[in-house]
Design an enzyme around this catalytic site. Structure first.
Site, PDB file in Angstrom:
ATOM      1  N   VAL A  14       0.830  -1.206   0.000  1.00  0.00           N
ATOM      2  CA  VAL A  14       0.000   0.000   0.000  1.00  0.00           C
ATOM      3  C   VAL A  14       0.875   1.272   0.000  1.00  0.00           C
ATOM      4  O   VAL A  14       0.470   2.313  -0.492  1.00  0.00           O
ATOM      5  CB  VAL A  14      -0.946  -0.017   1.233  1.00  0.00           C
ATOM      6  CG1 VAL A  14      -1.776   1.250   1.326  1.00  0.00           C
ATOM      7  CG2 VAL A  14      -1.861  -1.243   1.169  1.00  0.00           C
ATOM      8  N   SER A  15       2.073   1.152   0.526  1.00  0.00           N
ATOM      9  CA  SER A  15       2.962   2.323   0.673  1.00  0.00           C
ATOM     10  C   SER A  15       3.616   2.710  -0.657  1.00  0.00           C
ATOM     11  O   SER A  15       4.296   1.895  -1.293  1.00  0.00           O
ATOM     12  CB  SER A  15       4.041   1.988   1.720  1.00  0.00           C
ATOM     13  OG  SER A  15       5.227   2.718   1.466  1.00  0.00           O
TER      14      SER A  15
END
Ligand SMILES: N[C@@H](CCC(=O)N[C@@H](CS)C(=O)NCC(=O)O)C(=O)O
Length: 221
Positions: A14-15
């Protein structure tokens, strides 16, 4: 390189920064053993990970005992160590070409990514439910510059794909997944299509999509 000796990347899809390091590794073609650090479950604060990276952030790289964090530093290191000599384009050795790649990387680290984070972090973690006008303008001003870099240039730092593209695309794809309007940036629109040819693109999109969903879920309808 055998899988046992592959470099290890502590990663959370997600980062954006984490995807930036991984996308660079995929473009370089270095085998990577991925260990997921789930930030939503605060796994970055586990003692084992804190021993490796006291700053508790992803991405973090481990290469034969050498530990490095900061996504763009990781991309530079991987390109220098594992980039193929005959393919000196992802992080060029030529001083001036490399300087332009570095300039774009710093632009991402200090401007583009920072402005994306300023919008998304409060929505993800601080209960914000809308995107305020000044933050919109701020990000669009960075996108104007990015659009300008691409005016006479296929890629962000010249006519070849570099680790500046992988870093900037990983950042940008997060906000695109939130639904950002880039209709007034034609060069960016064209470049995004070219980015679909980068190895690891689909994997990046998967993570960016999850990021977009997490942000959109908290936005006022
Ligand atoms: N400038 C850093 C940013 C890294 C960063 O802030 N990572 C965040 C996720 S996007 C993180 O790991 N946060 C968890 C924490 O700091 O505890 C980079 O490019 O690697």
């Amino acid at each position: 390189m055998s899988s046992e000796s592959a470099v290890k990347l502590y990663h959370f899809p997600v980062s954006g920064p984490s995807r930036g390091a991984l996308l660079a590794a995929r473009a370089i073609g270095v085998p990577v053993q991925i260990q997921i650090i789930n930030l939503f479950q605060k796994e970055q604060l586990n003692q084992d990970f804190l021993k490796i990276n006291p700053q508790h952030c992803v991405p973090t790289l481990e290469d034969d005992g050498f530990v490095l964090w900061e996504s763009r530093a990781i991309a530079c290191y991987l390109a220098d160590k594992y980039g193929k000599d005959e393919d000196d384009t992802l992080y060029p050795k030529d001083l001036k070409q490399r300087a332009v790649v570095n300039q774009r990387l710093y632009f991402d680290a200090s401007s583009l990514y920072v402005k994306i984070r300023a919008i998304c972090f409060p929505i993800l973690f601080l209960g914000e439910t809308e995107i305020k006008e000044p933050l919109k303008k701020d990000l669009n001003s960075a996108l104007e510059f990015l659009n300008g870099f691409l005016e006479n240039s296929k890629w962000v730092a010249g006519h070849q794909l570099t680790i500046a593209d992988t870093s900037i695309y990983a950042s940008l794809s997060s906000i695109l997944a939130v639904g950002w309007d880039i209709s007034s940036f034609p060069n960016i629109q064209r470049w995004i299509k070219d980015c679909a040819t980068i190895p690891g693109y689909a994997e990046n999109e998967e993570g960016a999509k999850k990021f977009g969903e997490a942000v959109k879920k908290n936005l006022k309808k």
